[in-house]
Design an enzyme around this catalytic site. Structure first.
Site, mmCIF file in Angstrom:
data_model
loop_
_atom_site.group_PDB
_atom_site.id
_atom_site.type_symbol
_atom_site.label_atom_id
_atom_site.label_comp_id
_atom_site.label_asym_id
_atom_site.label_seq_id
_atom_site.Cartn_x
_atom_site.Cartn_y
_atom_site.Cartn_z
ATOM 1 N N VAL A 46 41.492 43.180 35.456
ATOM 2 C CA VAL A 46 41.584 42.783 34.053
ATOM 3 C C VAL A 46 40.233 42.968 33.357
ATOM 4 O O VAL A 46 40.166 43.388 32.206
ATOM 5 C CB VAL A 46 42.067 41.312 33.918
ATOM 6 C CG1 VAL A 46 42.069 40.863 32.460
ATOM 7 C CG2 VAL A 46 43.456 41.161 34.522
ATOM 8 N N CYS A 47 39.155 42.680 34.072
ATOM 9 C CA CYS A 47 37.808 42.713 33.486
ATOM 10 C C CYS A 47 37.477 44.041 32.789
ATOM 11 O O CYS A 47 37.007 44.026 31.648
ATOM 12 C CB CYS A 47 36.755 42.391 34.536
ATOM 13 S SG CYS A 47 36.945 40.737 35.253
ATOM 14 N N PRO A 48 37.707 45.195 33.420
ATOM 15 C CA PRO A 48 37.348 46.430 32.719
ATOM 16 C C PRO A 48 38.176 46.665 31.455
ATOM 17 O O PRO A 48 37.678 47.244 30.491
ATOM 18 C CB PRO A 48 37.565 47.534 33.754
ATOM 19 C CG PRO A 48 38.448 46.942 34.798
ATOM 20 C CD PRO A 48 38.193 45.463 34.781
#
Length: 187
Positions: A46-48
């Site tokens: 999810v972070c990128p």
């Protein structure tokens, strides 16, 4: 306990930005508006998507006088490696702070102690280094950077127009409110 209205606590950290390493402290948040975006870890899922979405609005945020900082408990070296290997992260122009000591994550009260990772926290900080808005999401819920624009415009308007407040869904140029006894019960 809410951090809204509190000054950012002191810290010193190493960061990565477009091929360079630099030192960042709480003083970097003064003299301009800042968005600090905490996320759990580099090389994840999810972070990128969140950081790439934030980059998509970076130009617009810069036009508003806002600098953007992302923070995870990874090192600045890991940020560099991720930047060099991920198509999404390779687009990022803003500052990526490493927080392996977890000091910054603790200061902003987003550290998950058992895991050593930060929650998904977004903070809007005014030019005095005072936190004006906080959003924290559960690990599996990605954020939408487009929502930052109106929040920042509202925060800037309120700062520049004492005695006025911005109602829900306020957009630049729309009417604001002047709190008074005359408004009580009439909205």
């Amino acid at each position: 306990m809410s951090l809204v209205g509190k000054e950012v606590l002191p810290f010193k950290a190493q960061a990565f930005q477009q091929g360079d390493f630099l030192e960042v402290t709480e003083e970097n948040f003064k003299g301009q508006w800042s968005v600090v975006c905490f996320y759990p870890a580099d090389f994840t899922f999810v972070c990128p998507t969140e950081l790439e979405d934030l980059q998509a609005y970076y130009g617009e945020l810069k036009e508003l006088g806002v600098e953007v900082y992302s923070v995870s408990t990874d090192t600045h070296f890991t940020h560099k490696a991720w930047h060099e290997h991920s198509p999404a992260i390779g687009k990022i122009e803003y500052i990526m702070i490493g927080d392996p000591s977890q000091t910054i994550s603790r200061n902003f009260e987003v550290l998950r102690e058992e895991e050593g990772l930060a929650d998904r926290g977004t903070f809007i900080i005014d030019p005095d280094g005072i936190i004006q808005a906080v959003e924290i999401n559960a690990d599996g819920i990605g954020r939408d950077a487009s929502t930052l624009i109106n929040k920042i415009k509202a925060a800037q308007y309120v700062r520049n127009n004492p005695g006025e407040v911005c109602p829900a869904k306020w957009e630049e140029g729309e009417d604001t409110l002047k709190p008074s006894l005359d408004l009580v019960g009439k909205i």
